[in-house]
Design a protein around this motif. Structure first.
Motif, PDB file in Angstrom:
ATOM      1  N   TYR A  92     -16.533 -16.768  16.598  1.00  0.00           N
ATOM      2  CA  TYR A  92     -16.354 -15.336  16.874  1.00  0.00           C
ATOM      3  C   TYR A  92     -16.545 -14.613  15.539  1.00  0.00           C
ATOM      4  N   ASN A  93     -17.717 -14.039  15.376  1.00  0.00           N
ATOM      5  CA  ASN A  93     -18.162 -13.565  14.074  1.00  0.00           C
ATOM      6  C   ASN A  93     -17.818 -12.091  13.840  1.00  0.00           C
ATOM      7  N   ARG A  94     -17.906 -11.659  12.574  1.00  0.00           N
ATOM      8  CA  ARG A  94     -17.464 -10.335  12.176  1.00  0.00           C
ATOM      9  C   ARG A  94     -18.561  -9.563  11.446  1.00  0.00           C
ATOM     10  N   VAL A  95     -18.614  -8.261  11.712  1.00  0.00           N
ATOM     11  CA  VAL A  95     -19.463  -7.338  10.960  1.00  0.00           C
ATOM     12  C   VAL A  95     -18.592  -6.186  10.489  1.00  0.00           C
ATOM     13  N   VAL A  96     -18.647  -5.879   9.190  1.00  0.00           N
ATOM     14  CA  VAL A  96     -17.947  -4.724   8.631  1.00  0.00           C
ATOM     15  C   VAL A  96     -19.015  -3.723   8.185  1.00  0.00           C
ATOM     16  N   HIS A  97     -18.845  -2.472   8.564  1.00  0.00           N
ATOM     17  CA  HIS A  97     -19.916  -1.487   8.429  1.00  0.00           C
ATOM     18  C   HIS A  97     -20.135  -0.983   7.012  1.00  0.00           C
ATOM     19  N   ASP A  98     -19.179  -1.201   6.109  1.00  0.00           N
ATOM     20  CA  ASP A  98     -19.351  -0.742   4.734  1.00  0.00           C
ATOM     21  C   ASP A  98     -18.535  -1.643   3.810  1.00  0.00           C
ATOM     22  N   LEU A  99     -18.656  -1.429   2.510  1.00  0.00           N
ATOM     23  CA  LEU A  99     -17.963  -2.256   1.510  1.00  0.00           C
ATOM     24  C   LEU A  99     -16.739  -1.565   0.925  1.00  0.00           C
ATOM     25  N   ASN A 100     -16.209  -0.592   1.641  1.00  0.00           N
ATOM     26  CA  ASN A 100     -14.957   0.055   1.237  1.00  0.00           C
ATOM     27  C   ASN A 100     -15.074   0.688  -0.158  1.00  0.00           C
ATOM     28  N   GLY A 101     -16.248   1.262  -0.415  1.00  0.00           N
ATOM     29  CA  GLY A 101     -16.451   1.953  -1.686  1.00  0.00           C
ATOM     30  C   GLY A 101     -16.911   1.068  -2.829  1.00  0.00           C
ATOM     31  N   LEU A 102     -17.009  -0.238  -2.622  1.00  0.00           N
ATOM     32  CA  LEU A 102     -17.438  -1.159  -3.672  1.00  0.00           C
ATOM     33  C   LEU A 102     -18.961  -1.279  -3.698  1.00  0.00           C
ATOM     34  N   SER A 103     -19.512  -1.516  -4.856  1.00  0.00           N
ATOM     35  CA  SER A 103     -20.915  -1.917  -4.930  1.00  0.00           C
ATOM     36  C   SER A 103     -21.016  -3.390  -4.547  1.00  0.00           C
ATOM     37  N   ARG A 104     -22.222  -3.841  -4.268  1.00  0.00           N
ATOM     38  CA  ARG A 104     -22.385  -5.256  -3.919  1.00  0.00           C
ATOM     39  C   ARG A 104     -21.928  -6.159  -5.059  1.00  0.00           C
TER      40      ARG A 104
ATOM     41  N   ARG B 166     -14.208   0.228  11.768  1.00  0.00           N
ATOM     42  CA  ARG B 166     -15.212  -0.206  10.796  1.00  0.00           C
ATOM     43  C   ARG B 166     -15.612  -1.663  10.983  1.00  0.00           C
ATOM     44  N   ILE B 167     -14.903  -2.389  11.833  1.00  0.00           N
ATOM     45  CA  ILE B 167     -15.220  -3.798  12.060  1.00  0.00           C
ATOM     46  C   ILE B 167     -15.577  -4.007  13.529  1.00  0.00           C
ATOM     47  N   GLU B 168     -16.552  -4.859  13.775  1.00  0.00           N
ATOM     48  CA  GLU B 168     -16.861  -5.262  15.142  1.00  0.00           C
ATOM     49  C   GLU B 168     -17.004  -6.774  15.194  1.00  0.00           C
TER      50      GLU B 168
ATOM     51  N   PRO C 117     -25.317  -3.568   9.103  1.00  0.00           N
ATOM     52  CA  PRO C 117     -26.037  -2.479   8.418  1.00  0.00           C
ATOM     53  C   PRO C 117     -26.317  -2.838   6.964  1.00  0.00           C
ATOM     54  N   ALA C 118     -27.283  -2.167   6.389  1.00  0.00           N
ATOM     55  CA  ALA C 118     -27.683  -2.459   5.006  1.00  0.00           C
ATOM     56  C   ALA C 118     -26.527  -2.259   4.039  1.00  0.00           C
ATOM     57  N   GLU C 119     -25.645  -1.317   4.334  1.00  0.00           N
ATOM     58  CA  GLU C 119     -24.522  -1.025   3.437  1.00  0.00           C
ATOM     59  C   GLU C 119     -23.277  -1.836   3.789  1.00  0.00           C
ATOM     60  N   GLY C 120     -23.384  -2.753   4.769  1.00  0.00           N
ATOM     61  CA  GLY C 120     -22.229  -3.516   5.219  1.00  0.00           C
ATOM     62  C   GLY C 120     -22.323  -4.991   4.883  1.00  0.00           C
ATOM     63  N   VAL C 121     -21.481  -5.780   5.564  1.00  0.00           N
ATOM     64  CA  VAL C 121     -21.418  -7.220   5.328  1.00  0.00           C
ATOM     65  C   VAL C 121     -21.041  -7.905   6.635  1.00  0.00           C
ATOM     66  N   ALA C 122     -21.550  -9.107   6.841  1.00  0.00           N
ATOM     67  CA  ALA C 122     -21.251  -9.863   8.056  1.00  0.00           C
ATOM     68  C   ALA C 122     -20.761 -11.248   7.677  1.00  0.00           C
ATOM     69  N   PHE C 123     -19.944 -11.831   8.561  1.00  0.00           N
ATOM     70  CA  PHE C 123     -19.370 -13.145   8.316  1.00  0.00           C
ATOM     71  C   PHE C 123     -19.586 -14.041   9.539  1.00  0.00           C
ATOM     72  N   ALA C 124     -20.156 -15.211   9.287  1.00  0.00           N
ATOM     73  CA  ALA C 124     -20.310 -16.243  10.314  1.00  0.00           C
ATOM     74  C   ALA C 124     -19.144 -17.216  10.181  1.00  0.00           C
ATOM     75  N   MET C 125     -18.452 -17.456  11.290  1.00  0.00           N
ATOM     76  CA  MET C 125     -17.220 -18.233  11.268  1.00  0.00           C
ATOM     77  C   MET C 125     -17.448 -19.651  11.786  1.00  0.00           C
ATOM     78  N   PHE C 126     -16.642 -20.578  11.291  1.00  0.00           N
ATOM     79  CA  PHE C 126     -16.559 -21.903  11.899  1.00  0.00           C
ATOM     80  C   PHE C 126     -15.617 -21.781  13.096  1.00  0.00           C
ATOM     81  N   PRO C 127     -15.977 -22.323  14.259  1.00  0.00           N
ATOM     82  CA  PRO C 127     -15.165 -22.078  15.459  1.00  0.00           C
ATOM     83  C   PRO C 127     -13.743 -22.633  15.351  1.00  0.00           C
ATOM     84  N   THR C 128     -12.814 -21.885  15.916  1.00  0.00           N
ATOM     85  CA  THR C 128     -11.458 -22.380  16.112  1.00  0.00           C
ATOM     86  C   THR C 128     -11.505 -23.570  17.071  1.00  0.00           C
TER      87      THR C 128
END
Length: 353
Positions: free
Chosen positions: A194-206, A288-290, A306-317
């Motif tokens: 069950y993976n996660r996408v966050v739409h922005d970096l909370n004001g941080l640069s990459r 901000r998270i889906e 999104p280009a300004e966001g970050v995504a995470f691929a999870m190992f399944p529970t």
């Protein structure tokens, strides 16, 4: 309300037209699903609202009052459970052998391809001695576990309790004291990521974000251009940032291995990264998270990030993690499990009397 009323009208129409037919006598059913080379074989019957209340049927998720209310309206309007609760039990070989033996010696009453090309097969158990044996086996089990359907289960319980309070000649045997369920052996079930996408970096640069990550995670950029990274073991994460995939691994000391909740990957990510770095304090409500179910693949994760966001691929529970948490009386973080294939609604109906 009109949705629930329409559902009730559709149910009555299906019964009147003979689409749904009531058996002459009480029966257990076997419900088997085969999907992507995996088969899970469950027993369809009714579980007790008292077992739910007394935590014999164990939970691992919090429920939301608005979702419960919606499903209470539906069950009340239909006066029936129209979809089963997805239950699991620890691997009782005797039960599995009994169910598989019946399937081998009898033809399925119904067999068809459902959504996502999952084969759905149904057998009625017509032998009274086998029914009694199965009841005895389940009575001896310490616990059942809700795999999927916490809100439906809670709504079935609340409707049953409401009807119990209104019943002038209550005996305990009324149909509203029970709800429709399918129980599967845990070792046949698979939880997808069950993976996660966050739409922005909370004001941080990459660059700032990557630097801060390294306090709790080992972080390696992957050189396989165009290839998404799916974690191959627990405590390992895939991260998509600026079109680049990275491998994250939780450092020793960033979580408590003895705590069944703290050692979950979804909790490790939440406590060490999503909350402190990205400001996602409540993933249940933060817009901000889906969350992307693993059935959709990592390509969907790439598409939604999104280009300004970050995504995470999870190992399944795992099922063991789920049951350990339920046994401990704890609650899993939101969006920890994604089960496939889904149980179909409408195949079995339990009227509440």
């Amino acid at each position: 309300d009109i949705v629930s009323e329409t559902a009730a009208a559709n149910l009555r129409r299906c019964i009147a037209e003979g689409v749904l037919v009531q058996d002459d006598k009480p029966l257990f059913y076997i419900y088997r699903q085969t999907w992507r080379g995996r088969t899970q074989t469950g027993l369809v019957g009714c579980a007790s609202i008292d077992d739910y209340r007394n935590n014999v049927i164990k939970k691992h998720e919090l429920t939301r009052a608005d979702k419960e209310a919606d499903r209470i309206r539906h069950v009340s309007a239909c006066n029936a459970n129209t979809g089963p609760i997805f239950l699991a039990y620890r691997n009782e070989k005797t039960v599995a052998d009994l169910l598989n033996g019946w399937c081998k010696s009898h033809s399925a009453e119904s067999s068809f391809d459902g959504p996502d090309h999952a084969l759905q097969e149904i057998w009625p158990i017509t032998d009274a001695a086998l029914v009694q044996t199965l009841q005895t086996e389940f009575t001896a089990m310490d616990s059942l576990y809700i795999a999927d359907g916490h809100h439906r289960c809670a709504s079935a319980y609340h409707v049953g309790m409401q009807k119990r309070a209104q019943c002038s000649h209550y005996t305990g045997g009324e149909e509203f004291n029970f709800f429709l369920a399918v129980a599967f052996p845990a070792n046949e079930l698979t939880i997808l990521d069950y993976n996660r996408v966050v739409h922005d970096l909370n004001g941080l640069s990459r660059e700032e974000f990557l630097t801060k990550i390294k306090g709790s995670f080992d972080c390696d950029a992957l050189t396989l251009t165009g290839q998404p990274y799916h974690p191959e073991e627990t405590h390992c994460f895939g991260m998509l940032l600026g079109g680049q995939w990275y491998r994250l691994r939780a450092k020793d000391g960033s979580f408590n291995e003895q705590d069944p909740v703290a050692r979950l990957d979804v909790e490790i990510l939440q406590k060490n990264l999503l909350a402190p770095l990205l400001g996602i304090e409540d993933p249940r409500t933060d817009k901000r998270i889906e969350f992307i179910g693993g059935i959709r693949g990592l390509e969907e994760l790439e598409r939604r990030c999104p280009a300004e966001g970050v995504a995470f691929a999870m190992f399944p529970t795992t099922m063991d993690e789920l049951m350990d948490i339920a046994d401990s009386g704890n609650i899993m973080p939101p969006k920890s499990t994604w089960f496939e294939p889904k149980l179909l609604s409408g195949l079995f109906i339990h009227e509440l009397g």
